[in-house]
Design a protein around this motif. Structure first.
Motif, PDB file in Angstrom:
ATOM      1  N   PRO A  38      -3.033 -53.131  19.546  1.00 42.18           N
ATOM      2  CA  PRO A  38      -2.844 -51.737  19.957  1.00 42.18           C
ATOM      3  C   PRO A  38      -2.878 -51.634  21.484  1.00 42.18           C
ATOM      4  CG  PRO A  38      -4.507 -51.887  18.242  1.00 42.18           C
ATOM      5  CD  PRO A  38      -4.193 -53.292  18.676  1.00 42.18           C
ATOM      6  N   TYR A  39      -2.017 -50.798  22.041  1.00 42.50           N
ATOM      7  CA  TYR A  39      -1.960 -50.660  23.503  1.00 42.50           C
ATOM      8  C   TYR A  39      -2.026 -49.206  23.971  1.00 42.50           C
ATOM      9  CZ  TYR A  39       2.884 -49.170  23.035  1.00 42.50           C
ATOM     10  OH  TYR A  39       4.014 -48.476  22.701  1.00 42.50           O
ATOM     11  N   ILE A  40      -1.932 -48.261  23.062  1.00 39.80           N
ATOM     12  CA  ILE A  40      -2.059 -46.848  23.415  1.00 39.80           C
ATOM     13  C   ILE A  40      -3.534 -46.488  23.338  1.00 39.80           C
ATOM     14  CG2 ILE A  40      -1.468 -44.488  22.735  1.00 39.80           C
ATOM     15  CD1 ILE A  40       1.174 -45.603  21.655  1.00 39.80           C
ATOM     16  N   GLN A  41      -4.034 -45.905  24.410  1.00 33.37           N
ATOM     17  CA  GLN A  41      -5.456 -45.588  24.478  1.00 33.37           C
ATOM     18  C   GLN A  41      -5.829 -44.400  23.601  1.00 33.37           C
ATOM     19  OE1 GLN A  41      -7.365 -47.860  26.295  1.00 33.37           O
ATOM     20  NE2 GLN A  41      -5.317 -48.713  26.111  1.00 33.37           N
ATOM     21  N   LEU A  42      -4.935 -43.422  23.521  1.00 37.70           N
ATOM     22  CA  LEU A  42      -5.194 -42.237  22.718  1.00 37.70           C
ATOM     23  C   LEU A  42      -3.862 -41.602  22.359  1.00 37.70           C
ATOM     24  CD1 LEU A  42      -7.828 -39.684  22.765  1.00 37.70           C
ATOM     25  CD2 LEU A  42      -5.617 -38.773  23.441  1.00 37.70           C
ATOM     26  N   SER A  43      -3.771 -41.101  21.167  1.00 36.75           N
ATOM     27  CA  SER A  43      -2.595 -40.322  20.766  1.00 36.75           C
ATOM     28  C   SER A  43      -3.070 -39.180  19.879  1.00 36.75           C
ATOM     29  CB  SER A  43      -1.567 -41.187  20.037  1.00 36.75           C
ATOM     30  OG  SER A  43      -2.071 -41.611  18.793  1.00 36.75           O
ATOM     31  N   ALA A  44      -2.405 -38.048  20.040  1.00 39.92           N
ATOM     32  CA  ALA A  44      -2.743 -36.885  19.223  1.00 39.92           C
ATOM     33  C   ALA A  44      -1.553 -35.943  19.212  1.00 39.92           C
ATOM     34  CB  ALA A  44      -3.971 -36.164  19.790  1.00 39.92           C
ATOM     35  N   GLY A  45      -1.434 -35.204  18.145  1.00 31.47           N
ATOM     36  CA  GLY A  45      -0.425 -34.165  18.041  1.00 31.47           C
ATOM     37  C   GLY A  45      -1.119 -32.821  17.934  1.00 31.47           C
ATOM     38  N   HIS A  46      -0.487 -31.801  18.479  1.00 30.38           N
ATOM     39  CA  HIS A  46      -1.069 -30.462  18.481  1.00 30.38           C
ATOM     40  C   HIS A  46       0.027 -29.454  18.184  1.00 30.38           C
ATOM     41  CE1 HIS A  46      -4.523 -32.196  20.667  1.00 30.38           C
ATOM     42  NE2 HIS A  46      -3.598 -32.872  21.324  1.00 30.38           N
ATOM     43  N   THR A  47      -0.305 -28.430  17.427  1.00 28.77           N
ATOM     44  CA  THR A  47       0.644 -27.336  17.231  1.00 28.77           C
ATOM     45  C   THR A  47       0.373 -26.280  18.290  1.00 28.77           C
ATOM     46  OG1 THR A  47      -0.824 -26.309  15.610  1.00 28.77           O
ATOM     47  CG2 THR A  47       0.917 -27.714  14.750  1.00 28.77           C
ATOM     48  N   ALA A  48       1.438 -25.700  18.800  1.00 32.27           N
ATOM     49  CA  ALA A  48       1.305 -24.642  19.800  1.00 32.27           C
ATOM     50  C   ALA A  48       1.069 -23.308  19.091  1.00 32.27           C
ATOM     51  CB  ALA A  48       2.572 -24.564  20.645  1.00 32.27           C
ATOM     52  N   HIS A  49       0.350 -22.440  19.762  1.00 30.92           N
ATOM     53  CA  HIS A  49       0.163 -21.089  19.228  1.00 30.92           C
ATOM     54  C   HIS A  49       1.489 -20.339  19.293  1.00 30.92           C
ATOM     55  CE1 HIS A  49      -4.222 -20.935  18.816  1.00 30.92           C
ATOM     56  NE2 HIS A  49      -4.219 -21.788  19.829  1.00 30.92           N
ATOM     57  N   ALA A  50       1.712 -19.489  18.318  1.00 29.08           N
ATOM     58  CA  ALA A  50       2.896 -18.636  18.331  1.00 29.08           C
ATOM     59  C   ALA A  50       2.644 -17.537  19.358  1.00 29.08           C
ATOM     60  CB  ALA A  50       3.151 -18.052  16.944  1.00 29.08           C
ATOM     61  N   MET A  71       3.670 -47.481  29.208  1.00 33.11           N
ATOM     62  CA  MET A  71       4.489 -46.313  28.905  1.00 33.11           C
ATOM     63  C   MET A  71       5.967 -46.709  28.791  1.00 33.11           C
ATOM     64  SD  MET A  71       4.638 -42.543  30.669  1.00 33.11           S
ATOM     65  CE  MET A  71       5.336 -43.106  32.208  1.00 33.11           C
ATOM     66  N   HIS A  72       6.413 -47.597  29.653  1.00 30.67           N
ATOM     67  CA  HIS A  72       7.800 -48.078  29.580  1.00 30.67           C
ATOM     68  C   HIS A  72       8.033 -48.816  28.253  1.00 30.67           C
ATOM     69  CE1 HIS A  72      11.680 -49.541  30.866  1.00 30.67           C
ATOM     70  NE2 HIS A  72      11.313 -50.757  30.494  1.00 30.67           N
ATOM     71  N   TYR A  73       7.087 -49.664  27.849  1.00 28.70           N
ATOM     72  CA  TYR A  73       7.200 -50.370  26.570  1.00 28.70           C
ATOM     73  C   TYR A  73       7.306 -49.349  25.434  1.00 28.70           C
ATOM     74  CZ  TYR A  73       6.100 -53.326  22.604  1.00 28.70           C
ATOM     75  OH  TYR A  73       6.149 -53.973  21.398  1.00 28.70           O
ATOM     76  N   TYR A  74       6.495 -48.317  25.483  1.00 30.28           N
ATOM     77  CA  TYR A  74       6.502 -47.255  24.478  1.00 30.28           C
ATOM     78  C   TYR A  74       7.892 -46.632  24.357  1.00 30.28           C
ATOM     79  CZ  TYR A  74       5.091 -42.714  22.438  1.00 30.28           C
ATOM     80  OH  TYR A  74       4.958 -41.591  21.660  1.00 30.28           O
ATOM     81  N   ASP A  75       8.503 -46.339  25.498  1.00 30.47           N
ATOM     82  CA  ASP A  75       9.814 -45.696  25.489  1.00 30.47           C
ATOM     83  C   ASP A  75      10.927 -46.627  25.036  1.00 30.47           C
ATOM     84  OD1 ASP A  75       9.122 -43.121  26.305  1.00 30.47           O
ATOM     85  OD2 ASP A  75       9.156 -43.683  28.422  1.00 30.47           O
ATOM     86  N   GLU A  76      10.855 -47.885  25.416  1.00 29.65           N
ATOM     87  CA  GLU A  76      11.990 -48.797  25.226  1.00 29.65           C
ATOM     88  C   GLU A  76      11.879 -49.739  24.031  1.00 29.65           C
ATOM     89  OE1 GLU A  76      14.672 -48.373  27.062  1.00 29.65           O
ATOM     90  OE2 GLU A  76      13.655 -46.815  28.203  1.00 29.65           O
ATOM     91  N   GLU A  77      10.666 -50.143  23.640  1.00 27.49           N
ATOM     92  CA  GLU A  77      10.540 -51.209  22.646  1.00 27.49           C
ATOM     93  C   GLU A  77       9.622 -50.926  21.462  1.00 27.49           C
ATOM     94  OE1 GLU A  77      10.143 -55.186  24.362  1.00 27.49           O
ATOM     95  OE2 GLU A  77      10.407 -54.242  26.337  1.00 27.49           O
ATOM     96  N   CYS A  78       8.766 -49.947  21.568  1.00 28.72           N
ATOM     97  CA  CYS A  78       7.741 -49.717  20.538  1.00 28.72           C
ATOM     98  C   CYS A  78       8.367 -49.288  19.213  1.00 28.72           C
ATOM     99  CB  CYS A  78       6.756 -48.667  21.034  1.00 28.72           C
ATOM    100  SG  CYS A  78       5.453 -48.303  19.851  1.00 28.72           S
ATOM    101  N   LYS A  79       8.090 -50.054  18.169  1.00 28.90           N
ATOM    102  CA  LYS A  79       8.629 -49.744  16.842  1.00 28.90           C
ATOM    103  C   LYS A  79       8.009 -48.482  16.248  1.00 28.90           C
ATOM    104  CE  LYS A  79       9.973 -54.423  15.876  1.00 28.90           C
ATOM    105  NZ  LYS A  79       9.776 -55.643  15.169  1.00 28.90           N
TER     106      LYS A  79
END
Length: 103
Positions: A38-50, A71-79
């Motif tokens: 693993p190489y991402i330190q933290l990931s999370a998703g959030h819903t925005a308020h309407a 971050m470049h690896y994430y954009d270009e190669e991360c499965k």
């Protein structure tokens, strides 16, 4: 060098798709591997308020990386990221907004 925090704002009109994106970003830090680790330190998703101030953005993805190389690896190669892109392809209105800052 401080960690890099990246926020990506999406306009996803379909609530079930928002739910799927939330699930993917919940496990992304464990699912995303670079050199078998693993190489991402933290990931999370959030819903925005309407709210008019949200300007139609309904979902925010937050990812934290140790550096620009990750971050470049994430954009270009991360499965795992590629799988999320595939999930959202054709389901997002307009281009996402990406904000990158020091953590």
């Amino acid at each position: 060098m401080p960690p890099i925090v990246r926020l990506t704002l999406f306009k996803i009109p379909d609530p079930p798709t928002i739910h799927l994106a939330l699930e993917k970003y919940t496990t992304l830090a464990q699912d995303a591997l670079k050199d078998g680790k693993p190489y991402i330190q933290l990931s999370a998703g959030h819903t925005a308020h309407a709210d008019p101030r949200s300007q139609g953005y309904t979902f925010i993805a937050r990812t934290v990386f140790l550096g620009k190389e990750d971050m470049h690896y994430y954009d270009e190669e991360c499965k795992a990221h590629g799988a999320i892109k595939g999930l959202l392809r054709g389901k997002v209105e307009g281009a996402p907004v990406v904000v990158v800052m020091d953590g």
